[in-house]
Design a protein around this motif. Structure first.
Motif, PDB file in Angstrom:
ATOM      1  N   ALA A  76       0.829  -1.209   0.000  1.00 36.06           N
ATOM      2  CA  ALA A  76       0.000   0.000   0.000  1.00 36.06           C
ATOM      3  C   ALA A  76       0.863   1.259   0.000  1.00 36.06           C
ATOM      4  O   ALA A  76       0.550   2.230  -0.710  1.00 36.06           O
ATOM      5  N   ALA A  77       1.962   1.249   0.746  1.00 33.33           N
ATOM      6  CA  ALA A  77       2.847   2.424   0.761  1.00 33.33           C
ATOM      7  C   ALA A  77       3.499   2.626  -0.600  1.00 33.33           C
ATOM      8  O   ALA A  77       3.566   3.760  -1.115  1.00 33.33           O
ATOM      9  N   GLY A  80       0.952   3.945  -3.020  1.00 29.41           N
ATOM     10  CA  GLY A  80       0.728   5.371  -2.789  1.00 29.41           C
ATOM     11  C   GLY A  80       1.829   6.226  -3.402  1.00 29.41           C
ATOM     12  O   GLY A  80       1.559   7.256  -4.039  1.00 29.41           O
ATOM     13  N   VAL A  83       1.439   6.279  -7.229  1.00 33.80           N
ATOM     14  CA  VAL A  83       0.336   7.159  -7.654  1.00 33.80           C
ATOM     15  C   VAL A  83       0.767   8.613  -7.593  1.00 33.80           C
ATOM     16  O   VAL A  83       0.501   9.396  -8.519  1.00 33.80           O
ATOM     17  N   VAL A  84       1.471   8.992  -6.511  1.00 37.90           N
ATOM     18  CA  VAL A  84       1.953  10.373  -6.402  1.00 37.90           C
ATOM     19  C   VAL A  84       2.958  10.678  -7.513  1.00 37.90           C
ATOM     20  O   VAL A  84       2.902  11.734  -8.165  1.00 37.90           O
TER      21      VAL A  84
END
Length: 103
Positions: A76-77, A80, A83-84
């Motif tokens: 998940a990290a 994230g 995506v950024v």
């Protein structure tokens, strides 16, 4: 004629009269016992071994679940961050595209 029974004094009531214990009559009844059952041998070593095996198996399952949970947290990290990074990349490319179309 009955013999006088010696009674044991146990105290005094509120009026100051002595109180005596009730005479105890012991009547021994014959005890009916069931026949003894044969002693059943239990495999205590097997029980202990099964308990230890269960404890080790449970520990392995807990460790595997912890690894899976930590893996999902890391995933998940990373997702994230990706995506950024893609968002920044798209914004930069869009601004470059608009500048190249203007000039």
């Amino acid at each position: 004629m009955t013999e006088p029974v010696e009674r044991q004094q146990i105290g005094y009531d509120l009026a100051g009269n002595p109180m005596f214990a009730a005479p105890v009559q012991y009547v021994q009844q014959p005890v009916q016992q069931q026949p003894l059952q044969p002693i059943k041998a239990h495999p205590w070593g097997l029980y202990l071994g099964a308990g230890c095996f269960g404890l080790i198996a449970l520990s392995v399952v807990v460790v595997l679940i912890a690894f899976i949970v930590f893996g999902f947290a890391i995933l998940a990290a990373v997702l994230g961050l990706v995506v950024v990074a893609l968002t920044i990349c798209i914004l930069v490319l869009k601004s470059m595209w608009t500048e190249s179309r203007k000039g």
